[in-house]
Design a protein around this motif. Structure first.
Motif, short mmCIF file in Angstrom:
data_model
loop_
_atom_site.label_atom_id
_atom_site.label_comp_id
_atom_site.label_asym_id
_atom_site.label_seq_id
_atom_site.Cartn_x
_atom_site.Cartn_y
_atom_site.Cartn_z
N UNK A 191 20.88 -15.19 43.21
CA UNK A 191 20.41 -14.09 44.05
C UNK A 191 21.43 -12.98 44.04
N UNK A 192 20.98 -11.79 44.37
CA UNK A 192 21.94 -10.70 44.55
C UNK A 192 22.65 -10.88 45.88
N UNK A 193 23.97 -10.79 45.83
CA UNK A 193 24.81 -10.94 47.01
C UNK A 193 25.52 -9.62 47.27
N UNK A 194 25.69 -9.29 48.53
CA UNK A 194 26.53 -8.15 48.89
C UNK A 194 27.46 -8.57 50.01
N UNK A 195 28.75 -8.38 49.80
CA UNK A 195 29.75 -8.67 50.82
C UNK A 195 30.35 -7.35 51.28
N UNK A 196 30.13 -7.02 52.54
CA UNK A 196 30.69 -5.79 53.12
C UNK A 196 31.93 -6.17 53.92
N UNK A 197 32.98 -5.40 53.74
CA UNK A 197 34.25 -5.74 54.38
C UNK A 197 34.82 -4.53 55.13
N UNK A 198 35.30 -4.78 56.35
CA UNK A 198 36.00 -3.76 57.13
C UNK A 198 35.15 -2.49 57.30
N UNK A 199 33.92 -2.66 57.73
CA UNK A 199 33.00 -1.54 57.90
C UNK A 199 33.59 -0.50 58.86
N UNK A 200 33.55 0.75 58.45
CA UNK A 200 34.03 1.96 59.16
C UNK A 200 35.55 2.07 59.21
N UNK A 201 36.26 1.12 58.62
CA UNK A 201 37.72 1.15 58.67
C UNK A 201 38.29 1.70 57.36
N UNK A 202 39.59 1.83 57.31
CA UNK A 202 40.26 2.44 56.17
C UNK A 202 39.97 1.73 54.86
N UNK A 203 39.90 0.40 54.90
CA UNK A 203 39.72 -0.38 53.67
C UNK A 203 38.29 -0.89 53.51
N UNK A 204 37.33 -0.16 54.03
CA UNK A 204 35.92 -0.53 53.87
C UNK A 204 35.57 -0.69 52.40
N UNK A 205 34.84 -1.75 52.10
CA UNK A 205 34.40 -1.96 50.71
C UNK A 205 33.12 -2.78 50.68
N UNK A 206 32.36 -2.62 49.58
CA UNK A 206 31.14 -3.38 49.34
C UNK A 206 31.26 -4.01 47.95
N UNK A 207 31.04 -5.30 47.87
CA UNK A 207 31.07 -6.01 46.59
C UNK A 207 29.69 -6.61 46.37
N UNK A 208 29.03 -6.19 45.30
CA UNK A 208 27.66 -6.64 45.04
C UNK A 208 27.55 -7.25 43.65
N UNK A 209 26.60 -8.17 43.52
CA UNK A 209 26.35 -8.81 42.23
C UNK A 209 25.72 -10.16 42.42
#
Length: 283
Positions: A191-209
């Motif tokens: 399945x496609x996965x998305x991991x969102x990290x530190x939303x709205x913060x300096x190191x916010x990131x999204x990893x998808x795949x």
């Protein structure tokens, strides 16, 4: 059977306000949230030490009540007494929208049962913020909170992902993310996965795949911070005509009129209603 109740903010005297607060960026506080906290007689906070930082930033000086999972029953009685005296109370959590994986359900339920108005002041919520930017389908989704750490409850939680035909949103600790991803990989098709990290913060990131790709990424870049884990739905082509027709005979579905039956099956399997309806017409 629960009795019908109707409450209206226009009729309210004292009120319990459920106020969303920033999840990382103080600038995300709404004007209405600030105004509500300024006008409330009391503020009930999950952790008063954490909330004092926010309140100081906005120049808000109000008496505080600690309201957390260990004292919620006791504090509820205190807040009911304040409301009876005509004093409004604002409920906030450490971050985000109260009650979403935070204390407050007991309080809100008993305040409503007592006939007082509960007024939501909407704002930040990490599961919703992450989902909106994930690129995964949002027309329908299930929020599952944190997965159980172990035991049969965890196995059932993981299996539920395989059975849900739409996007699933969850929270996870960075320390347990890798194990959860491995468990998901073993329980569901790719399945496609998305991991969102530190939303709205300096190191916010999204990893998808795909699950394996996301696992590989975090093996090289150990996860840190607050995490929202999202799992996309199974591809529609994985749902065969045979599976659709088999579900059409399930108890509670078989006796429905064709249109309602098609709608219910489409909802459960994540396929279009028109596809289901055309198959039912051939029966």
């Amino acid at each position: 059977m629960p009795e019908l109740t109707v409450t209206s903010i226009q009729q309210a005297g004292a009120c319990l306000f459920v106020v969303a607060t920033p999840i990382g960026n103080l600038a995300d506080m709404s004007y209405r949230a600030v105004e509500t906290l300024q006008q409330a007689a009391w503020i009930a906070a999950e952790d008063t030490r954490t909330s004092k930082v926010l309140l100081k930033h906005y120049g808000i000086d109000k008496p505080l009540l600690a309201c957390h999972e260990h004292n919620e029953e006791y504090v509820t009685q205190k807040i009911l007494s304040l409301l009876e005296q005509g004093q409004s109370v604002a409920l906030i959590s450490d971050a985000g929208t109260p009650l979403i994986n935070d204390p407050g359900f007991v309080l809100v339920k008993k305040v409503r049962d007592a006939g007082f108005v509960v007024c939501p002041i909407p704002g930040p919520s990490s599961p919703i913020a992450a989902l909106c930017a994930s690129g995964l389908p949002t027309y329908q989704f299930t929020y599952l909170g944190f997965p159980p750490r172990s035991g049969s409850g965890r196995a059932q939680w993981i299996q539920a992902l395989a059975d849900v035909p739409h996007t699933v949103v969850a929270l996870e600790s960075p320390k347990r993310l890798m194990q959860t991803l491995m468990d998901i990989a073993g329980a569901v098709k790719e399945r496609e996965i998305c991991v969102a990290r530190e939303i709205t913060k300096l190191h916010e990131s999204f990893v998808s795949g795909g699950v394996s790709e996301v696992l590989a990424y975090f093996e090289e870049h150990p996860p840190r911070g607050e995490i929202v884990l999202m799992v996309g739905p199974a591809a529609q082509e994985d749902v065969t005509d045979e599976k659709i027709l088999a579900m059409s005979q399930f108890p509670g579905i078989a006796d429905l009129p064709p249109s309602a039956r098609a709608r219910e099956i489409a909802k459960k399997l994540g396929v279009t209603k028109s596809r289901v309806y055309s198959l039912l017409l051939k029966l």
